[in-house]
Write an enzyme that holds these catalytic residues in place. Structure first.
Site, PDB file in Angstrom:
ATOM      1  CB  SER A  91       3.899   5.988   1.008  1.00  0.00           C
ATOM      2  OG  SER A  91       2.719   5.299   1.321  1.00  0.00           O
ATOM      3  CG  HIS A 200       0.897   2.611  -2.248  1.00  0.00           C
ATOM      4  ND1 HIS A 200       0.304   3.852  -2.259  1.00  0.00           N
ATOM      5  CD2 HIS A 200       1.772   2.628  -1.205  1.00  0.00           C
ATOM      6  CE1 HIS A 200       0.813   4.586  -1.284  1.00  0.00           C
ATOM      7  NE2 HIS A 200       1.700   3.867  -0.631  1.00  0.00           N
TER       8      HIS A 200
END
Length: 311
Positions: A91, A200
């Site tokens: 991430s 996300h």
């Protein structure tokens, strides 16, 4: 030996996370001083002494972790640590990877990720979003649980971390409902995460739109070491392709299991977790049992990793 480095994302932070390294290596304070000058705040004091509530604000967490990971890379390089063949970041950790690859200037990255954190927080009111870890359920069943909760709101598989370990993200009520359905489908545990940003998920598209404008003028170079991106499992050389991957990353799943499987397929034998904490090490081991994982979480671990690799 084929070596790869991985860089942790949000959740790896803690007060005092690089204090032991800073006591021995000047590279740590140098990176924090540089970041503090960019941000106009004393980032080192926040990381070294807290309070944790301020450190855990997304727009503080991201530059704090960036400084920690890049400083650790600086130390590794200064001590003659071997150069990896591949990089990846979980991430947010992708930004640390891009800096260490030479693709993104550090000072640009500090300002960029602070704004990225603000855009993420602004996109969804506090309390309206949520995330939860679903343990012991396969991806297809987890996705089906999210789809079945669609009448409540957005819920998606956000972090595909390892076999049987998936994080779901979206509207708070929908994540709760999807978690209930996941338990009914056989999940061993569903653990709500203490986050205020549903990362996300489709709820991050407004943040992505703002971020696309913010990153457009930032200079990006072809990485000196390939960086495997979360979104498409590709390593990009062109600046526009890197920008597009970083924008899409905000609302797309982190395909971590596939990233590590790709490492194994390419012949990676050792993975070094470069940054605070040891969040990624167990995930790497679950995705590819044959890969040795080393941590640089503190001075002792750093020296042990160098010794293990023959330095």
């Amino acid at each position: 030996m084929m070596l790869a480095f991985v860089f942790p994302g949000q959740g790896a932070q803690s007060v005092g996370m690089v204090s032991a390294l800073a006591a021995e290596f000047p590279q740590v304070r140098a990176r924090y001083d540089e970041a503090s000058a960019v941000l106009g705040l004393d980032l080192w004091s926040l990381v070294d002494s807290g309070p944790a509530e301020q450190l855990n604000l997304t727009h503080n967490t991201q530059p704090a972790l960036l400084a920690a990971s890049v400083a650790t890379w600086d130390i590794w390089t200064a001590l003659g640590g071997p150069r990896p063949m591949l990089l990846a970041g979980h991430s947010f950790g992708e930004y640390s990877a891009l800096v260490c690859s030479g693709a993104l200037d550090y000072r640009d990255a500090v300002a960029l990720v602070a704004d990225r954190g603000r855009y993420m927080q602004d996109a969804v009111p506090a309390g309206a979003g949520g995330m939860a870890a679903v343990l012991g359920l396969e991806q297809a069943a987890c996705a089906a649980a999210c789809a079945a909760a669609a009448d409540v709101g957005v819920a998606q598989c956000a972090n595909l971390n390892a076999p049987g370990q998936i994080v779901i993200s979206g509207a708070a009520a929908a994540v709760t409902r999807a978690g209930e359905l996941a338990r009914e489908a056989g999940a061993k545990r569903v653990v709500p995460l203490a986050v205020s940003v549903p990362a996300h998920s489709a709820l991050m598209r407004p943040a992505a739109e703002r971020f696309a404008t913010r990153i457009a003028p930032i200079q990006l170079r072809s990485p000196e070491i390939p960086v495997v991106h979360n979104v498409d499992l590709a390593s990009h050389a062109a600046a526009d392709d890197i920008r597009a991957a970083l924008v899409a990353q905000l609302y797309s799943p982190v395909r971590w299991q596939e990233t590590i499987e790709q490492f194994a397929a390419k012949g990676v034998t050792q993975v070094v977790e470069c940054g605070p904490g040891k969040v990624l090490a167990p995930l790497v081991k679950r995705c590819a049992a044959g890969i040795e994982v080393l941590s640089l979480n503190g001075p002792a671990e750093l020296r042990a990793a160098l010794s293990s690799l023959g330095v």
